[in-house]
Design a protein around this motif. Structure first.
Motif, mmCIF file in Angstrom:
data_model
loop_
_atom_site.group_PDB
_atom_site.id
_atom_site.type_symbol
_atom_site.label_atom_id
_atom_site.label_comp_id
_atom_site.label_asym_id
_atom_site.label_seq_id
_atom_site.Cartn_x
_atom_site.Cartn_y
_atom_site.Cartn_z
ATOM 1 N N CYS A 126 0.839 -1.205 0.000
ATOM 2 C CA CYS A 126 0.000 0.000 0.000
ATOM 3 C C CYS A 126 0.871 1.250 0.000
ATOM 4 C CB CYS A 126 -0.929 0.012 1.212
ATOM 5 S SG CYS A 126 -2.249 -1.217 1.144
ATOM 6 N N CYS A 127 0.375 2.283 -0.613
ATOM 7 C CA CYS A 127 1.120 3.527 -0.773
ATOM 8 C C CYS A 127 1.490 4.125 0.589
ATOM 9 C CB CYS A 127 0.285 4.525 -1.572
ATOM 10 S SG CYS A 127 1.137 6.071 -1.924
ATOM 11 N N GLY A 128 2.767 4.361 0.808
ATOM 12 C CA GLY A 128 3.223 5.037 2.016
ATOM 13 C C GLY A 128 3.525 4.141 3.186
ATOM 14 N N VAL A 129 3.275 2.828 3.084
ATOM 15 C CA VAL A 129 3.497 1.907 4.197
ATOM 16 C C VAL A 129 4.901 1.313 4.103
ATOM 17 C CG1 VAL A 129 2.778 -0.254 5.285
ATOM 18 C CG2 VAL A 129 1.060 1.351 4.440
ATOM 19 N N SER A 130 5.648 1.399 5.228
ATOM 20 C CA SER A 130 6.992 0.817 5.240
ATOM 21 C C SER A 130 7.039 -0.497 5.995
ATOM 22 C CB SER A 130 7.986 1.799 5.868
ATOM 23 O OG SER A 130 7.708 1.999 7.245
ATOM 24 N N GLN A 131 6.192 -0.660 7.032
ATOM 25 C CA GLN A 131 6.131 -1.891 7.802
ATOM 26 C C GLN A 131 4.689 -2.173 8.200
ATOM 27 O OE1 GLN A 131 9.190 -0.765 10.896
ATOM 28 N NE2 GLN A 131 9.688 -2.936 10.711
ATOM 29 N N SER A 132 4.383 -3.450 8.409
ATOM 30 C CA SER A 132 3.018 -3.796 8.817
ATOM 31 C C SER A 132 3.014 -5.116 9.565
ATOM 32 C CB SER A 132 2.087 -3.886 7.604
ATOM 33 O OG SER A 132 2.459 -4.986 6.792
ATOM 34 N N VAL A 133 2.011 -5.277 10.415
ATOM 35 C CA VAL A 133 1.768 -6.539 11.113
ATOM 36 C C VAL A 133 0.261 -6.732 11.208
ATOM 37 C CG1 VAL A 133 1.947 -7.810 13.287
ATOM 38 C CG2 VAL A 133 3.886 -6.477 12.474
ATOM 39 N N ALA A 134 -0.193 -7.949 10.966
ATOM 40 C CA ALA A 134 -1.613 -8.285 11.109
ATOM 41 C C ALA A 134 -1.774 -9.251 12.271
ATOM 42 C CB ALA A 134 -2.160 -8.907 9.824
ATOM 43 N N VAL A 135 -2.786 -9.013 13.099
ATOM 44 C CA VAL A 135 -3.092 -9.897 14.227
ATOM 45 C C VAL A 135 -4.600 -10.115 14.267
ATOM 46 C CG1 VAL A 135 -1.105 -9.115 15.574
ATOM 47 C CG2 VAL A 135 -3.322 -8.005 15.882
ATOM 48 N N GLN A 185 -11.833 -10.565 14.783
ATOM 49 C CA GLN A 185 -11.579 -9.528 13.788
ATOM 50 C C GLN A 185 -10.102 -9.481 13.437
ATOM 51 O OE1 GLN A 185 -13.189 -5.916 15.663
ATOM 52 N NE2 GLN A 185 -14.687 -5.808 14.016
ATOM 53 N N LEU A 186 -9.836 -9.153 12.189
ATOM 54 C CA LEU A 186 -8.477 -8.962 11.721
ATOM 55 C C LEU A 186 -8.080 -7.514 11.979
ATOM 56 C CD1 LEU A 186 -6.358 -10.733 10.299
ATOM 57 C CD2 LEU A 186 -7.229 -9.875 8.117
ATOM 58 N N ILE A 187 -6.948 -7.313 12.652
ATOM 59 C CA ILE A 187 -6.453 -5.989 12.997
ATOM 60 C C ILE A 187 -5.096 -5.791 12.355
ATOM 61 C CG2 ILE A 187 -5.896 -4.392 14.895
ATOM 62 C CD1 ILE A 187 -8.799 -5.284 14.889
ATOM 63 N N ALA A 188 -4.829 -4.587 11.827
ATOM 64 C CA ALA A 188 -3.541 -4.300 11.196
ATOM 65 C C ALA A 188 -2.872 -3.106 11.866
ATOM 66 C CB ALA A 188 -3.722 -4.023 9.710
ATOM 67 N N TYR A 189 -1.559 -3.205 11.978
ATOM 68 C CA TYR A 189 -0.739 -2.096 12.456
ATOM 69 C C TYR A 189 0.235 -1.740 11.346
ATOM 70 C CZ TYR A 189 -2.489 -3.417 17.055
ATOM 71 O OH TYR A 189 -3.300 -3.705 18.119
ATOM 72 N N VAL A 190 0.334 -0.451 11.036
ATOM 73 C CA VAL A 190 1.220 -0.012 9.959
ATOM 74 C C VAL A 190 2.115 1.115 10.450
ATOM 75 C CG1 VAL A 190 -0.368 -0.680 8.120
ATOM 76 C CG2 VAL A 190 -0.495 1.624 9.071
ATOM 77 N N VAL A 191 3.293 1.201 9.844
ATOM 78 C CA VAL A 191 4.236 2.287 10.088
ATOM 79 C C VAL A 191 4.465 2.991 8.760
ATOM 80 C CG1 VAL A 191 6.579 2.890 10.804
ATOM 81 C CG2 VAL A 191 5.338 1.053 11.985
ATOM 82 N N ALA A 192 4.326 4.304 8.756
ATOM 83 C CA ALA A 192 4.489 5.069 7.526
ATOM 84 C C ALA A 192 5.959 5.209 7.155
ATOM 85 C CB ALA A 192 3.855 6.444 7.685
ATOM 86 N N ALA A 193 6.212 5.306 5.874
ATOM 87 C CA ALA A 193 7.566 5.573 5.400
ATOM 88 C C ALA A 193 7.984 6.972 5.855
ATOM 89 C CB ALA A 193 7.614 5.463 3.878
ATOM 90 N N PRO A 194 9.287 7.217 6.062
ATOM 91 C CA PRO A 194 9.741 8.529 6.527
ATOM 92 C C PRO A 194 9.222 9.665 5.645
ATOM 93 C CG PRO A 194 11.540 6.950 6.562
ATOM 94 C CD PRO A 194 10.392 6.277 5.877
ATOM 95 N N GLY A 195 8.652 10.671 6.310
ATOM 96 C CA GLY A 195 8.183 11.852 5.591
ATOM 97 C C GLY A 195 6.877 11.682 4.855
ATOM 98 N N VAL A 196 6.219 10.518 5.049
ATOM 99 C CA VAL A 196 4.971 10.237 4.331
ATOM 100 C C VAL A 196 3.800 10.239 5.303
ATOM 101 C CG1 VAL A 196 3.702 8.554 2.941
ATOM 102 C CG2 VAL A 196 6.155 8.883 2.587
ATOM 103 N N SER A 197 2.699 10.834 4.910
ATOM 104 C CA SER A 197 1.469 10.813 5.705
ATOM 105 C C SER A 197 0.522 9.789 5.083
ATOM 106 C CB SER A 197 0.815 12.202 5.708
ATOM 107 O OG SER A 197 -0.426 12.160 6.384
ATOM 108 N N ILE A 198 0.005 8.889 5.913
ATOM 109 C CA ILE A 198 -0.884 7.861 5.387
ATOM 110 C C ILE A 198 -2.270 8.009 5.987
ATOM 111 C CG2 ILE A 198 0.947 6.204 4.913
ATOM 112 C CD1 ILE A 198 0.298 4.806 7.493
ATOM 113 N N ASP A 199 -3.246 7.555 5.246
ATOM 114 C CA ASP A 199 -4.655 7.588 5.659
ATOM 115 C C ASP A 199 -5.101 6.131 5.845
ATOM 116 O OD1 ASP A 199 -7.470 7.587 5.756
ATOM 117 O OD2 ASP A 199 -7.598 9.404 4.537
#
Length: 574
Positions: free
Chosen positions: A481-490, A500-514
Motif C-alpha cells: 500500500c502507498c506510504g506503508v513501510s512496515q506492517s503486522v496483522a493480528v 476480527q483482523l487488525i492491522a498495524y502499519v508504520v508510515a515511510a519517513p516523511g509520508v502521511s498515510i490515511d
C-alpha cells in the motif's frame, strides 16, 4: 532418479536424514534399555492409533470419475429434482442434458480435456452445477472464482492456473480481463452448433488421477496457492460423506457455503452423488438468519454443513426434518453441540484442510451432553493420521505433536509450485508403497479414547469466521500500500464469533498515510474476509528484547482496544 532436481525425492532424502539424525541423538543421549523402551512405546502407538484408524475400503467406486457419480442418477431417475433454487427446479434429466451441451462446446470450441483448467465466475443458481458437471464431462477441471473478489485477484488466479477460458454470465463478464476467453451461459449464441459436436464420452477422457477441480487458498508468501484435487480424491470424499450420513434420494441438503470454497463440494456432490436434492438460495437469503431458518423449514432440509457462527443464531426447535449436521471450520464450545444434538439429530465435528479434500477426520458427538469442546475425531475411510514431533517420530498418547495426513484424499499438490508441494507433501515413512503425507501445521494430541484433540497452529495461519487466512499474505498486501513501510496483522478475539483482523502499519519517513485509504486499497486486492476491520498507525512496531516484532504485545493491544472503525492508535510508548 536425479535427487538434485526432483523435489519429491529431495524431500524424501531430507526427511530420512532428519529422522536418522534424530535417532542417533536419542541413542547417544540415553541408555540402550531406555531407547528400546521408547521404540516399544512407539510400536504401541502405531497399533493403537494408526493401524486401528479406518484404513482402506474396497468400495466399488474407486475407479469412477466425479461426474459419473451424478450420471447414474441422471440415467436411473431423470425426473427427480437435482436442485431447487429460489422457487425454480432443475431435474436430474435436465441437469444431464444441459451439462452435456456445455461439455460438447468446451471440447469442440476450446479443446478442453484432461487437466485443462476452466474458470467458473458465477453467482449462486441452477447454472452452477450445470457448469461444474459440464467441465468435468468435457474432461477438464473447474476453478471456482468468487464474484466478490477484486478484479486483480481474479486475474491473478486465472493467470496462475493457466485457465483455458471462463464460464460466466453477461452481467459478470466485465470482471474478467479482456484477453480471457469466456462462455456466457445466458447468451444463447454462445453455444451455437454445440449439439452437432462429438459425444462427450470420449476415449481420450480423464482417468481418476486427473484433476477434478483447483481451489486457491491463502498463501504465506503473499501469493495464493492453487490446490489440485483429483477425481480419485473427490470420489473418495463423496463416498465417505454418503456413507457417513447415509444419504439417499429423499434427502435435501442446503447449499450454504460460498461456491469458491471447498466445503461447497459437499453441498453439491454429496447430494448429486446420492440422488438427493440440493437446496439453494441467493446470498442475501442465506445471510439473513430469519430467511435461512424459513428456507430450511419450508424445503425440509435434512442434512446441512453450517459454520458454528451461523448455528449459534438459528433455532433448532422448528427444524424437525434436520437429521444430521456437519460442522467444522473452527472450534466451538460444548454448549453449541448440546443445543443441537438430539437422539434424532446427529452432530458431526468435521476436520480437514483443502489439501486433504474437504474433510478427512470426523467425530460423531454422543447424544449425552458434553462438558467440554468435542475432539476432531478419527480418520475417515482411506485416510491415516500421524501425530509427530519435530523429528518426525510418533508421539505418545496425550503428548502434543503436529498432525500429518495420508491416504487417498490427498491433493496432487500446489499448481505450478513444486517447491511448496515438496515442503508440505512429504514421503510417508510409515508406508511401504511410497505414499505421501501432508504436513497440516495443526497441533493435536491423541486422547486416551483414541480421538484426536485440536490444540492450535504451529504457524501464523488463522481462521476468521471459519475462513482460512495466512497473516503473511495480508501483510504482503499492506506493505504494497502507498506510504506503508512496515506492517503486522493480528487477530482480535481469535476463536470467537467476534474475531476480527487488525492491522498495524508504520508510515515511510516523511509520508502521511490515511488508514481509511489503506483499507480501500486492500479491498481492491484481497477478498473481503482478509481485509482488516481496523488499521492502526504506529510510529514504530514494538520489539522483543531479542529485536523481533513483539506479536504478543500487539495481540494484547488489539484485545484491549474497543474501537471497531478505522482509527489511529496513540503512538507514545513505541
Amino acid at each position: 532418479m536425479d535427487v538434485a532436481t526432483d523435489p519429491v525425492s529431495h524431500g524424501y532424502v531430507t526427511l530420512r536424514v532428519r529422522m536418522s539424525h534424530a535417532k542417533i541423538k536419542k541413542l547417544a543421549a540415553t541408555s540402550r534399555t531406555t531407547f528400546h523402551m521408547f521404540e516399544s512405546e512407539q510400536a504401541v502407538q502405531v497399533s493403537d492409533n494408526i493401524i486401528e484408524q479406518p484404513a482402506r475400503s474396497n468400495f466399488s467406486e474407486r475407479h469412477l470419475l466425479l461426474h459419473q457419480l451424478v450420471e447414474r442418477w441422471v440415467e436411473s431417475d431423470p425426473s427427480s429434482v437435482a436442485m431447487w433454487f429460489d422457487g425454480d427446479e432443475l431435474t436430474y434429466g435436465a441437469l444431464g442434458a444441459a451439462a452435456d451441451q456445455v461439455a460438447r462446446h468446451l471440447r469442440a470450441a476450446f479443446g478442453v480435456g484432461p487437466d485443462i483448467v476452466v474458470g467458473l465466475l458465477l453467482d449462486r443458481g441452477l447454472h452452477l452445477p450445470v457448469a461444474q458437471l459440464g467441465v468435468l464431462k468435457a474432461g477438464g477441471a473447474w476453478l471456482p472464482l468468487d464474484t466478490l473478489y477484486p478484479k486483480e485477484r481474479i486475474a491473478r488466479q486465472l493467470a496462475d492456473a493457466g485457465a483455458r477460458l471462463v464460464i460466466t454470465t453477461t452481467d459478470l463478464a466485465d470482471l474478467l480481463p479482456r484477453s480471457v476467453p469466456r462462455l456466457c451461459l445466458d447468451d444463447p449464441s454462445s453455444m451455437v452448433g454445440s449439439f452437432s459436436t462429438p459425444d462427450v464420452s470420449s476415449s481420450d477422457g480423464p482417468n481418476p488421477d486427473h484433476l477434478a477441480y483447483v481451489i486457491y487458498t491463502s498463501g504465506s508468501t503473499g501469493t495464493p496457492k492453487g490446490v489440485m484435487i483429483s477425481h480419485r480424491a473427490a470420489v473418495n470424499f463423496i463416498h465417505n460423506a454418503v456413507e457417513l450420513f447415509r444419504l439417499r434420494p429423499a434427502d435435501h441438503i442446503v447449499q450454504f457455503t460460498n461456491p469458491a470454497f471447498d466445503v461447497s463440494v459437499f453441498d453439491f456432490f454429496a447430494a448429486l452423488g446420492s440422488g438427493a436434492t440440493v437446496v439453494g438460495a441467493p446470498r442475501e437469503v442465506l445471510l439473513d438468519v430469519d430467511a435461512l431458518q424459513e428456507l430450511m423449514i419450508e424445503q425440509r432440509v435434512t442434512v446441512a454443513d453450517l459454520p458454528p457462527a451461523v448455528l449459534r443464531l438459528l433455532d433448532p426447535a422448528p427444524l424437525t426434518d434436520l437429521r444430521a449436521l456437519f460442522v467444522g471450520l473452527e472450534a466451538f464450545p460444548a454448549a453449541l453441540v448440546n443445543r443441537w444434538r438430539t437422539p434424532e439429530r446427529e452432530f458431526h465435528n468435521g476436520y480437514g484442510p483443502t489439501e486433504a479434500t474437504v474433510t478427512c477426520v470426523d467425530y460423531l458427538c454422543p447424544p449425552e451432553p458434553l462438558d467440554s469442546p468435542p475432539p476432531i475425531g478419527r480418520a475417515m475411510t482411506n485416510h491415516r493420521c500421524y501425530v509427530l514431533d519435530e523429528d518426525f517420530d510418533l508421539v505418545p498418547v496425550g503428548a502434543p505433536g503436529e498432525l500429518f495426513l495420508a491416504g487417498t484424499g490427498l491433493a496432487r499438490g500446489y499448481l505450478g509450485r513444486p517447491d511448496l508441494t515438496a515442503e508440505r507433501f512429504l514421503p510417508d515413512p510409515f508406508s511401504a508403497t511410497g505414499e505421501r503425507m501432508y504436513r497440516t501445521g495443526d497441533m493435536v494430541r491423541w486422547r486416551a479414547d483414541g480421538q484426536l484433540e485440536f490444540l492450535g497452529r504451529t504457524d501464523r495461519q488463522v481462521k476468521i469466521r471459519g475462513l482460512r487466512v495466512e497473516l503473511a499474505e495480508v501483510e504482503h498486501a499492506l506493505d504494497d500500500c502507498c506510504g506503508v513501510s512496515q506492517s503486522v496483522a493480528v487477530v482480535r478475539d481469535q476463536g470467537s464469533p467476534q474475531a476480527q483482523l487488525i492491522a498495524y502499519v508504520v508510515a515511510a519517513p516523511g509520508v502521511s498515510i490515511d488508514t481509511e485509504e489503506i483499507r480501500v486499497e486492500l479491498m481492491e486486492r484481497l477478498p473481503l474476509h482478509m481485509v482488516p476491520a481496523v488499521v492502526f498507525e504506529l510510529d514504530r512496531l514494538p520489539l522483543t528484547a531479542g529485536g523481533k516484532i513483539d506479536h504478543a504485545r500487539l495481540k494484547s493491544m488489539a484485545t484491549s482496544t474497543s474501537g471497531h472503525g478505522v482509527a489511529a492508535e496513540p503512538k507514545a510508548g513505541f
